[in-house]
Scaffold this motif. Structure first.
Motif, PDB file in Angstrom:
ATOM      1  N   ALA A 122     -75.896  33.541  74.543  1.00 21.60           N
ATOM      2  CA  ALA A 122     -75.311  32.196  74.575  1.00 21.60           C
ATOM      3  C   ALA A 122     -74.608  31.874  73.251  1.00 21.60           C
ATOM      4  CB  ALA A 122     -76.393  31.170  74.859  1.00 21.60           C
ATOM      5  N   TYR A 123     -73.728  30.893  73.286  1.00 24.67           N
ATOM      6  CA  TYR A 123     -73.035  30.380  72.104  1.00 24.67           C
ATOM      7  C   TYR A 123     -72.249  31.475  71.378  1.00 24.67           C
ATOM      8  CZ  TYR A 123     -76.046  26.270  72.690  1.00 24.67           C
ATOM      9  OH  TYR A 123     -76.681  25.169  73.179  1.00 24.67           O
ATOM     10  N   SER A 124     -71.488  32.250  72.124  1.00 26.18           N
ATOM     11  CA  SER A 124     -70.713  33.324  71.494  1.00 26.18           C
ATOM     12  C   SER A 124     -69.661  32.784  70.531  1.00 26.18           C
ATOM     13  CB  SER A 124     -70.040  34.201  72.561  1.00 26.18           C
ATOM     14  OG  SER A 124     -69.163  33.434  73.377  1.00 26.18           O
TER      15      SER A 124
ATOM     16  N   ALA B  27     -68.133  36.779  61.646  1.00 28.50           N
ATOM     17  CA  ALA B  27     -66.841  37.471  61.576  1.00 28.50           C
ATOM     18  C   ALA B  27     -66.944  38.917  62.040  1.00 28.50           C
ATOM     19  CB  ALA B  27     -66.309  37.422  60.145  1.00 28.50           C
ATOM     20  N   PHE B  28     -68.140  39.501  61.948  1.00 27.76           N
ATOM     21  CA  PHE B  28     -68.340  40.876  62.388  1.00 27.76           C
ATOM     22  C   PHE B  28     -68.765  40.965  63.852  1.00 27.76           C
ATOM     23  CE2 PHE B  28     -69.407  40.993  57.760  1.00 27.76           C
ATOM     24  CZ  PHE B  28     -68.313  41.752  57.365  1.00 27.76           C
ATOM     25  N   GLY B  29     -68.972  39.794  64.505  1.00 31.16           N
ATOM     26  CA  GLY B  29     -69.361  39.793  65.904  1.00 31.16           C
ATOM     27  C   GLY B  29     -70.850  39.765  66.143  1.00 31.16           C
ATOM     28  N   ILE B  30     -71.637  39.455  65.111  1.00 34.59           N
ATOM     29  CA  ILE B  30     -73.086  39.358  65.264  1.00 34.59           C
ATOM     30  C   ILE B  30     -73.430  37.986  65.837  1.00 34.59           C
ATOM     31  CG2 ILE B  30     -75.316  39.558  64.135  1.00 34.59           C
ATOM     32  CD1 ILE B  30     -73.782  42.108  63.959  1.00 34.59           C
ATOM     33  N   SER B  31     -74.317  37.983  66.810  1.00 35.01           N
ATOM     34  CA  SER B  31     -74.626  36.766  67.565  1.00 35.01           C
ATOM     35  C   SER B  31     -75.810  35.998  66.988  1.00 35.01           C
ATOM     36  CB  SER B  31     -74.937  37.152  69.017  1.00 35.01           C
ATOM     37  OG  SER B  31     -75.383  36.052  69.760  1.00 35.01           O
ATOM     38  N   GLN B  32     -75.707  34.686  67.026  1.00 33.69           N
ATOM     39  CA  GLN B  32     -76.824  33.770  66.766  1.00 33.69           C
ATOM     40  C   GLN B  32     -77.555  34.039  65.456  1.00 33.69           C
ATOM     41  OE1 GLN B  32     -79.373  33.771  70.244  1.00 33.69           O
ATOM     42  NE2 GLN B  32     -77.747  33.048  71.588  1.00 33.69           N
ATOM     43  N   LEU B  33     -76.806  34.246  64.394  1.00 31.44           N
ATOM     44  CA  LEU B  33     -77.430  34.359  63.083  1.00 31.44           C
ATOM     45  C   LEU B  33     -77.901  33.003  62.574  1.00 31.44           C
ATOM     46  CD1 LEU B  33     -74.985  37.034  61.721  1.00 31.44           C
ATOM     47  CD2 LEU B  33     -77.472  37.293  61.744  1.00 31.44           C
TER      48      LEU B  33
ATOM     49  N   ASN C 163     -72.028  20.282  63.385  1.00 28.14           N
ATOM     50  CA  ASN C 163     -72.129  19.140  64.303  1.00 28.14           C
ATOM     51  C   ASN C 163     -71.316  19.355  65.575  1.00 28.14           C
ATOM     52  OD1 ASN C 163     -73.835  17.781  62.538  1.00 28.14           O
ATOM     53  ND2 ASN C 163     -72.129  16.852  61.434  1.00 28.14           N
ATOM     54  N   GLY C 164     -70.396  20.322  65.547  1.00 29.84           N
ATOM     55  CA  GLY C 164     -69.647  20.653  66.752  1.00 29.84           C
ATOM     56  C   GLY C 164     -70.422  21.527  67.712  1.00 29.84           C
ATOM     57  N   VAL C 165     -71.652  21.890  67.339  1.00 32.56           N
ATOM     58  CA  VAL C 165     -72.585  22.683  68.150  1.00 32.56           C
ATOM     59  C   VAL C 165     -72.072  24.100  68.370  1.00 32.56           C
ATOM     60  CG1 VAL C 165     -73.970  22.831  70.248  1.00 32.56           C
ATOM     61  CG2 VAL C 165     -73.365  20.584  69.327  1.00 32.56           C
ATOM     62  N   GLN C 166     -72.445  24.983  67.461  1.00 31.76           N
ATOM     63  CA  GLN C 166     -72.101  26.396  67.561  1.00 31.76           C
ATOM     64  C   GLN C 166     -73.331  27.247  67.872  1.00 31.76           C
ATOM     65  OE1 GLN C 166     -68.959  27.265  67.306  1.00 31.76           O
ATOM     66  NE2 GLN C 166     -68.109  25.378  66.495  1.00 31.76           N
TER      67      GLN C 166
ATOM     68  N   ALA D   9     -86.029  24.952  81.030  1.00 32.44           N
ATOM     69  CA  ALA D   9     -85.510  26.177  80.434  1.00 32.44           C
ATOM     70  C   ALA D   9     -84.608  26.925  81.407  1.00 32.44           C
ATOM     71  CB  ALA D   9     -86.671  27.068  80.015  1.00 32.44           C
ATOM     72  N   THR D  10     -83.670  27.694  80.869  1.00 30.16           N
ATOM     73  CA  THR D  10     -82.784  28.528  81.681  1.00 30.16           C
ATOM     74  C   THR D  10     -82.755  29.937  81.102  1.00 30.16           C
ATOM     75  OG1 THR D  10     -80.857  27.882  80.361  1.00 30.16           O
ATOM     76  CG2 THR D  10     -81.324  26.571  82.335  1.00 30.16           C
ATOM     77  N   GLU D  11     -82.459  30.930  81.946  1.00 29.92           N
ATOM     78  CA  GLU D  11     -82.484  32.322  81.510  1.00 29.92           C
ATOM     79  C   GLU D  11     -81.210  32.746  80.797  1.00 29.92           C
ATOM     80  OE1 GLU D  11     -83.435  34.900  80.267  1.00 29.92           O
ATOM     81  OE2 GLU D  11     -84.323  36.177  81.766  1.00 29.92           O
ATOM     82  N   GLY D  12     -80.072  32.683  81.447  1.00 29.80           N
ATOM     83  CA  GLY D  12     -78.826  33.035  80.785  1.00 29.80           C
ATOM     84  C   GLY D  12     -78.382  34.462  81.034  1.00 29.80           C
ATOM     85  N   ARG D  13     -77.202  34.782  80.522  1.00 31.45           N
ATOM     86  CA  ARG D  13     -76.557  36.073  80.755  1.00 31.45           C
ATOM     87  C   ARG D  13     -77.279  37.189  80.001  1.00 31.45           C
ATOM     88  NH1 ARG D  13     -72.361  38.483  77.950  1.00 31.45           N
ATOM     89  NH2 ARG D  13     -72.109  36.612  76.663  1.00 31.45           N
ATOM     90  N   SER D  14     -77.352  38.371  80.622  1.00 31.68           N
ATOM     91  CA  SER D  14     -78.022  39.509  80.001  1.00 31.68           C
ATOM     92  C   SER D  14     -77.125  40.149  78.940  1.00 31.68           C
ATOM     93  CB  SER D  14     -78.403  40.546  81.052  1.00 31.68           C
ATOM     94  OG  SER D  14     -77.241  41.044  81.685  1.00 31.68           O
TER      95      SER D  14
END
Length: 402
Positions: free
Chosen positions: A313-315, A320-326, A295-298, A156-161
């Motif tokens: 991650a995965y921005s 379209a509204f800028g909501i992450s990881q829906l 399949n392109g991994v989003q 596992a990795t933590e990632g950006r805050s």
């Protein structure tokens, strides 16, 4: 329409994934019950093959049973109330040798039947297997560390805050359900819903945010452990210091309690759709990031990782509204009870798939987890759990209604 070669390839991939997950349990753990409310793991070893055989060969093509006892024993799972315990013992179940012999015969029969089986039934069998790959993965998560084997590449990795903020979503119309193509019975009955303007958190609620709630008396998430005044997280194969920026996984009851504590709300199914698939103008998108195949991994799905990643991650998969990881990195609770759309019709060979869960205790979850297959990420797909179910990889985000 898929070609027979494409169908065989996808079925083979789904089988291989299930086989891999079962191989990560020790032989002893296969006869244990890591989640008290669910069957022992051995049930699932036989269930996915029995489902394929029953759906395709017995009930659709009318073939005679070669092991009627196992056809029934492994036919259907259970969904008891949270906190209940099952009374069976390991000795009540057949040996692994017997189950594997049954599975081999079932696979051989299914493979011979693929040329004449209706494509929707085969599609159902493949997606059912992917669903159980995910179910078995979170059962594996609950198994004791000594009862499973860690594969390579699972660190596992933590990632950006994150910089937490709410994003305004303008009013708009969303499409729920579908009219055609393959889908499960609860997906059909396409209709339009008008959604008033609201604001949604850009990110799922993180461990760091939820920890403040816990320190003020909130319920402790199921994968958290406190040791020597420090919080640790049970990952799929290890225990690590609590990653601040991963999404927290909790029941709907606990997610609602957090939202109440924060003076916010949880989204409805329609609000989720508006934030995930809507745009300022024009028709809705197929996926949050647009029309392109997943399949392109989003995002963190399709077994890219066994565990979550940072909510930042995965921005490239933002809506379209800028909501992450829906989509990915954890299913998301909605406050919409699991109900049929108008015109609901159950599948003839699987009449109880949805209908037995239409009540006031099961609620819609949307999106997907790290172990959700790409084929289950379609916009119309609806998953659900009991509101008190704490065992799956389900997080949440909050909304502010305006």
């Amino acid at each position: 329409m898929q070609s027979l070669a494409e169908i065989r390839k996808e079925l083979s991939e789904a089988r291989a994934r299930m086989d891999q997950i079962f191989s990560l349990f020790t032989q002893e753990t296969l006869y244990e019950r890591p989640i008290p409310e669910r069957h022992r793991v051995i049930f699932y070893v036989g269930h996915v093959e029995a489902f394929d055989w029953n759906q395709i060969c017995r009930w659709t093509l009318g073939q005679s049973s070669f092991h009627s006892t196992f056809d029934t024993l492994f036919e259907a799972g259970i969904d008891p109330e949270v906190g209940s315990q099952q009374a069976d013992t390991p000795s009540d179940w057949p040996s692994m040798t017997e189950v594997r012999r049954y599975n081999l015969k079932a696979r051989e029969a299914v493979d011979r039947a693929l040329e004449e089986a209706p494509e929707p039934i085969v599609r159902m069998a493949i997606e059912h297997r992917w669903m159980h790959a995910e179910t078995t993965a979170y059962i594996l998560h609950h198994a004791p560390r000594a009862g499973k084997k860690q594969p390579s590449g699972s660190q596992a990795t933590e990632g950006r805050s994150p910089q937490h903020r709410f994003i305004d979503i303008p009013q708009g119309r969303v499409t729920l359900g579908r009219r055609e193509g393959f889908g499960w019975d609860n997906e059909f009955g396409e209709h339009q819903v008008d959604v008033p303007a609201f604001a949604m958190s850009q990110y799922k609620v993180t461990n760091q945010q939820y920890r403040q709630f816990v320190e003020e008396g909130g319920a402790i998430p199921p994968f958290w452990v406190k040791r020597d005044e420090q919080w640790w997280l049970k990952t799929m194969f290890d225990e690590i210091p609590l990653p601040n920026h991963w999404p927290v996984y909790v029941s709907l009851i606990d997610a609602r309690a957090y939202a109440d504590w924060a003076g916010l709300s949880l989204p409805t199914e329609a609000q989720f759709h508006r934030a995930a698939y809507g745009k300022l103008a024009g028709s809705e998108q197929v996926y949050p990031w647009g029309q392109a195949s997943p399949n392109g991994v989003q995002g963190n799905f399709n077994f890219q990782h066994w565990d979550p990643v940072s909510v930042t991650a995965y921005s490239q998969g933002n809506s379209a509204f800028g909501i992450s990881q829906l989509v990915g990195n954890g299913w998301e609770w909605t406050i919409t009870p699991f109900r049929p759309f108008e015109g609901f019709q159950p599948y003839a060979t699987y009449p109880g798939y949805s209908s037995r869960f239409f009540d006031d205790d099961h609620f819609i979850v949307k999106g997907g987890s790290p172990t959700t297959a790409s084929s289950l990420l379609r916009r119309s797909f609806r998953n659900w759990f009991r509101q008190g179910y704490p065992h799956a990889h389900v997080g949440f985000r909050c909304v502010r209604n305006t």
